[in-house]
Write an enzyme that holds these catalytic residues in place. Sequence first.
Site, PDB file in Angstrom:
ATOM      1  N   GLU A 163      35.972   4.822  26.288  1.00  0.00           N
ATOM      2  CA  GLU A 163      35.009   4.506  27.022  1.00  0.00           C
ATOM      3  C   GLU A 163      33.795   3.941  26.118  1.00  0.00           C
ATOM      4  OE1 GLU A 163      33.833   8.090  29.138  1.00  0.00           O
ATOM      5  OE2 GLU A 163      35.617   8.906  29.148  1.00  0.00           O
ATOM      6  N   GLU A 174      36.150  16.686  27.870  1.00  0.00           N
ATOM      7  CA  GLU A 174      34.575  17.287  27.590  1.00  0.00           C
ATOM      8  C   GLU A 174      34.594  18.558  27.708  1.00  0.00           C
ATOM      9  OE1 GLU A 174      32.179  15.042  30.087  1.00  0.00           O
ATOM     10  OE2 GLU A 174      32.814  13.145  29.225  1.00  0.00           O
TER      11      GLU A 174
END
Length: 378
Positions: free
Chosen positions: A267, A162
């Site tokens: 995820e 991220e």
Amino acid sequence: MSKYILYTGLLAIVAYLVACTPAKKVEEVPTLKDAYAGKFYIGAALDSVQIKGKDTAAMRVVKEQFNAIVPENCMKSENIQPQKGVFDFMLPDKFVEFGEQNGMFVTGHTLIWHSQTPPWLFVDSLGNDISREEMIARMKTHIQTVVGRYKGRIKGWDVVNEAILDDGSYRQSKFYQIVGEDFIRLAFEFAHEADPDAELYYNDYSMANPEKRDGVVAMVKKLQQEGVRIDGIGMQAHIGLTQPDINEFEKSIEAFSALGVKVMITELDLTLLPFPDQNVGAEVSASFDYQQKMDPYTDGLPDSVNVQFEQRYLDFFKLFLKHQDVISRVTQWGVNDTQSWRNYWPIEGRTDYPLLFDRDNNPKPVVAKIIELTRSPL
């Protein structure tokens, strides 16, 4: 002829006929990992209770249905190095051992992330930001200690997590502020030095956003031009019933695979609850107050919502199968609905149903339909 002899003879004939009649083969119900064998790995994220072996029902599901695992939290820096130079490998060791014992593809998550970091990581003894040189030294020590411990055992690493914002720019994290964008290159180089054979990945959320897609592509191209080893891009698939647009998601699969790297669906979960702000993506720092109207399914899902749930999962798995030549792994973020972070993010205390296995660890009806996709032409 006596009745006894006649009765015995009939029994012998019946026994002979039964013995000669081919037994009906009982068709075994295939598992997710068996159905998708040769296409891509099917994975799940494990939490600490499962890794410790306390949640035996969930671990039975993992062994039966999945052939890849990733740790949900135990390898994040605040857990694995809570104090400078003090590493806690108890849970990570158990996690890796479980994967090895069950012949699974083991991924490490995550080496460098702006969130869930220990308080000491970015500051000196006085609480001031450390120098660029010290930050790089701490990164190197952390990465090479962790990766080196599992050299040859963990097959792939989420090296950086991220680092790009939804608008395609670099996140102004402490890593970025202290080191600059070079922190990404350095992280990959340190990981490669520690285990030259491990696959190295970049992982991020909201990857279907066109601006973010372009930002990630530009970043990876720059790394490649600098000679940095990067093997794959993880597309976090925290999806909802309407977001993201599946066509944009496909464009990102194509754009990332065009870079010559593997694409992983990481995820994966499908929230069914109303979302308070569509602009936060999967930003873990987002938090909103509980309201009953934002928690509508405490007593179970209406049939109409379950129909939408199933169709959305099937649409995405059809997409994954369409691109099975570039997708190496599809990993759901958790094992069962009870475990899912969706129950407490971005609103604490809600009841969500985002995964493929329910709160009793039973496969939802959609699992059989996802398996059936592998038998039918798309």
